[in-house]
Scaffold this motif. Structure first.
Motif, PDB file in Angstrom:
ATOM      1  N   ARG A 239     -38.330  34.717 -31.009  1.00  0.00           N
ATOM      2  CA  ARG A 239     -37.758  33.488 -30.469  1.00  0.00           C
ATOM      3  C   ARG A 239     -38.767  32.346 -30.391  1.00  0.00           C
ATOM      4  NH1 ARG A 239     -32.898  34.050 -27.923  1.00  0.00           N
ATOM      5  NH2 ARG A 239     -33.348  32.223 -26.634  1.00  0.00           N
ATOM      6  N   SER A 240     -40.021  32.626 -30.732  1.00  0.00           N
ATOM      7  CA  SER A 240     -41.101  31.631 -30.608  1.00  0.00           C
ATOM      8  C   SER A 240     -41.176  31.090 -29.183  1.00  0.00           C
ATOM      9  CB  SER A 240     -40.896  30.482 -31.613  1.00  0.00           C
ATOM     10  OG  SER A 240     -40.920  30.954 -32.935  1.00  0.00           O
ATOM     11  N   GLU A 241     -41.030  32.000 -28.228  1.00  0.00           N
ATOM     12  CA  GLU A 241     -41.122  31.662 -26.815  1.00  0.00           C
ATOM     13  C   GLU A 241     -42.198  32.512 -26.173  1.00  0.00           C
ATOM     14  OE1 GLU A 241     -36.378  30.511 -26.245  1.00  0.00           O
ATOM     15  OE2 GLU A 241     -37.127  32.445 -25.546  1.00  0.00           O
ATOM     16  N   SER A 242     -42.651  32.106 -25.013  1.00  0.00           N
ATOM     17  CA  SER A 242     -43.705  32.867 -24.350  1.00  0.00           C
ATOM     18  C   SER A 242     -43.151  34.178 -23.789  1.00  0.00           C
ATOM     19  CB  SER A 242     -44.319  32.053 -23.210  1.00  0.00           C
ATOM     20  OG  SER A 242     -43.426  31.945 -22.119  1.00  0.00           O
ATOM     21  N   VAL A 243     -44.012  35.164 -23.711  1.00  0.00           N
ATOM     22  CA  VAL A 243     -43.644  36.439 -23.111  1.00  0.00           C
ATOM     23  C   VAL A 243     -43.185  36.230 -21.675  1.00  0.00           C
ATOM     24  CG1 VAL A 243     -44.592  38.629 -22.288  1.00  0.00           C
ATOM     25  CG2 VAL A 243     -45.077  37.856 -24.627  1.00  0.00           C
ATOM     26  N   ALA A 244     -43.876  35.379 -20.954  1.00  0.00           N
ATOM     27  CA  ALA A 244     -43.524  35.134 -19.554  1.00  0.00           C
ATOM     28  C   ALA A 244     -42.124  34.545 -19.429  1.00  0.00           C
ATOM     29  CB  ALA A 244     -44.551  34.205 -18.915  1.00  0.00           C
ATOM     30  N   HIS A 245     -41.779  33.635 -20.328  1.00  0.00           N
ATOM     31  CA  HIS A 245     -40.454  33.009 -20.263  1.00  0.00           C
ATOM     32  C   HIS A 245     -39.357  34.024 -20.542  1.00  0.00           C
ATOM     33  CE1 HIS A 245     -37.192  30.165 -20.780  1.00  0.00           C
ATOM     34  NE2 HIS A 245     -36.966  30.666 -21.979  1.00  0.00           N
ATOM     35  N   VAL A 246     -39.531  34.837 -21.592  1.00  0.00           N
ATOM     36  CA  VAL A 246     -38.506  35.816 -21.937  1.00  0.00           C
ATOM     37  C   VAL A 246     -38.391  36.870 -20.841  1.00  0.00           C
ATOM     38  CG1 VAL A 246     -37.829  37.592 -23.596  1.00  0.00           C
ATOM     39  CG2 VAL A 246     -38.758  35.408 -24.406  1.00  0.00           C
ATOM     40  N   ALA A 247     -39.513  37.273 -20.284  1.00  0.00           N
ATOM     41  CA  ALA A 247     -39.487  38.254 -19.195  1.00  0.00           C
ATOM     42  C   ALA A 247     -38.724  37.717 -17.998  1.00  0.00           C
ATOM     43  CB  ALA A 247     -40.906  38.628 -18.795  1.00  0.00           C
ATOM     44  N   ALA A 248     -39.037  36.494 -17.605  1.00  0.00           N
ATOM     45  CA  ALA A 248     -38.380  35.908 -16.437  1.00  0.00           C
ATOM     46  C   ALA A 248     -36.882  35.734 -16.675  1.00  0.00           C
ATOM     47  CB  ALA A 248     -39.029  34.573 -16.092  1.00  0.00           C
ATOM     48  N   ALA A 249     -36.517  35.276 -17.868  1.00  0.00           N
ATOM     49  CA  ALA A 249     -35.111  35.018 -18.161  1.00  0.00           C
ATOM     50  C   ALA A 249     -34.295  36.310 -18.223  1.00  0.00           C
ATOM     51  CB  ALA A 249     -34.977  34.257 -19.475  1.00  0.00           C
ATOM     52  N   THR A 250     -34.801  37.319 -18.923  1.00  0.00           N
ATOM     53  CA  THR A 250     -34.039  38.563 -19.049  1.00  0.00           C
ATOM     54  C   THR A 250     -33.955  39.293 -17.715  1.00  0.00           C
ATOM     55  OG1 THR A 250     -36.023  39.731 -19.833  1.00  0.00           O
ATOM     56  CG2 THR A 250     -34.531  38.832 -21.503  1.00  0.00           C
ATOM     57  N   SER A 251     -35.006  39.226 -16.929  1.00  0.00           N
ATOM     58  CA  SER A 251     -34.959  39.861 -15.609  1.00  0.00           C
ATOM     59  C   SER A 251     -33.971  39.145 -14.697  1.00  0.00           C
ATOM     60  CB  SER A 251     -36.354  39.891 -14.979  1.00  0.00           C
ATOM     61  OG  SER A 251     -37.219  40.724 -15.731  1.00  0.00           O
ATOM     62  N   ALA A 252     -33.945  37.817 -14.768  1.00  0.00           N
ATOM     63  CA  ALA A 252     -32.968  37.058 -13.970  1.00  0.00           C
ATOM     64  C   ALA A 252     -31.544  37.408 -14.394  1.00  0.00           C
ATOM     65  CB  ALA A 252     -33.228  35.565 -14.115  1.00  0.00           C
ATOM     66  N   ASN A 253     -31.333  37.579 -15.690  1.00  0.00           N
ATOM     67  CA  ASN A 253     -30.008  37.974 -16.184  1.00  0.00           C
ATOM     68  C   ASN A 253     -29.583  39.313 -15.582  1.00  0.00           C
ATOM     69  OD1 ASN A 253     -30.116  35.701 -17.808  1.00  0.00           O
ATOM     70  ND2 ASN A 253     -30.631  36.826 -19.673  1.00  0.00           N
ATOM     71  N   ALA A 254     -30.499  40.280 -15.600  1.00  0.00           N
ATOM     72  CA  ALA A 254     -30.181  41.610 -15.081  1.00  0.00           C
ATOM     73  C   ALA A 254     -29.945  41.579 -13.575  1.00  0.00           C
ATOM     74  CB  ALA A 254     -31.300  42.584 -15.427  1.00  0.00           C
ATOM     75  N   ARG A 255     -30.767  40.833 -12.867  1.00  0.00           N
ATOM     76  CA  ARG A 255     -30.578  40.737 -11.411  1.00  0.00           C
ATOM     77  C   ARG A 255     -29.225  40.145 -11.077  1.00  0.00           C
ATOM     78  NH1 ARG A 255     -36.008  38.817 -11.634  1.00  0.00           N
ATOM     79  NH2 ARG A 255     -37.458  40.450 -10.985  1.00  0.00           N
TER      80      ARG A 255
END
Length: 265
Positions: A239-255
């Motif tokens: 996605r050409s995005e930072s690891v931190a951004h993808v981690a935060a977004a996917t975790s927020a989705n799951a929560r």
């Protein structure tokens, strides 16, 4: 235990930690996941006999969350009364989803009409209880999508998504997430990698499917929840995005999908 923990705080949306593959070292696997940066893990059931073990496992670990369901691949173990029993199990405290449920038209010998009946009855239970569903859709994605749309009033995740862009779009149009795990790390998975690169991140969940579906670097090995870090890095690169951004977004989705903030409070 739980020392030297890595960040970010990932969520494994699909890990069969009750599986016999972890009988010898389950606690060590959970601890490795924690130290790798995986916080919460969703543990879906596959048949009625699996539910008590999942309940006990999740009771011992506050960051493990149970889901109960009747998996289509275990159709030979199910009886109609299991759905009635499931209704009671879904009233258990801390249940986060109905799953793993769905259709599997790839495995020979699984009666499709029986699969459909179990699937539909479980979708109805999920809708009645306002619980998300964790859906298996191997070789049956088109019918699964149509069933979800016709049933209505549902939300959830299609685990181990492997369909087309159009099929993915149909799912997130009705509010469903795509579960993405080890398969995306294989260079030959070009269609899946293109979808992951371009899809709205609001509908993306990370999953291990442990002990199955390891990433490319661990092909042929038993999978573990801690290895979704490798999936995360692959998704971020695609996605050409930072690891931190993808981690935060996917975790927020799951929560949000599994209401984990409310359950962890």
């Amino acid at each position: 235990m739980h020392e030297n923990r890595s960040t970010p705080d990932l969520i494994d949306s699909h890990a069969h930690l009750d599986d016999q593959a972890f009988a010898a070292d389950r606690e060590e696997v959970i601890d490795r996941a924690w130290r790798a940066g995986v916080g919460d893990m969703i543990v879906p059931g596959v048949d009625a006999r699996s539910w008590p073990g999942i309940k006990a496992l999740c009771a011992r670990h506050s960051r493990l969350h149970p889901a109960f369901g009747l998996h289509p691949m275990f159709l030979h173990k199910h009886v109609p009364a299991d759905v009635d029993a499931l209704s009671s199990w879904l009233d258990e405290e801390n249940v986060v989803a109905v799953g793993e449920i769905g259709l599997d038209f790839q495995v020979e010998g699984l009666d499709r009409d029986s699969q459909r009946q179990f699937f539909l009855r479980q979708l109805q239970l999920a809708r009645q209880r306002d619980l998300p569903v964790i859906v298996h859709a191997r070789g049956a994605l088109e019918e699964v999508s149509l069933t979800l749309r016709r049933t209505g009033g549902l939300r959830g995740v299609v685990h181990s998504f492997s369909g087309s862009w159009q099929q993915a779009q149909h799912l997130w149009d009705i509010g469903f997430h795509l579960g993405i795990g080890g398969p995306v790390t294989y260079p030959r998975a070009q269609r899946l990698r293109r979808i992951v690169a371009q899809m709205p991140i609001d509908f993306l969940l990370l999953e291990s499917d442990a002990p199955d579906q390891p990433d490319a670097a661990h092909r042929g090995e038993r999978n573990e929840p801690g290895r979704i870090v490798d999936v995360l890095q692959c998704v971020a690169a695609l996605r050409s995005e930072s690891v931190a951004h993808v981690a935060a977004a996917t975790s927020a989705n799951a929560r949000r999908l599994f209401a984990l903030d409310r359950r962890n409070s």
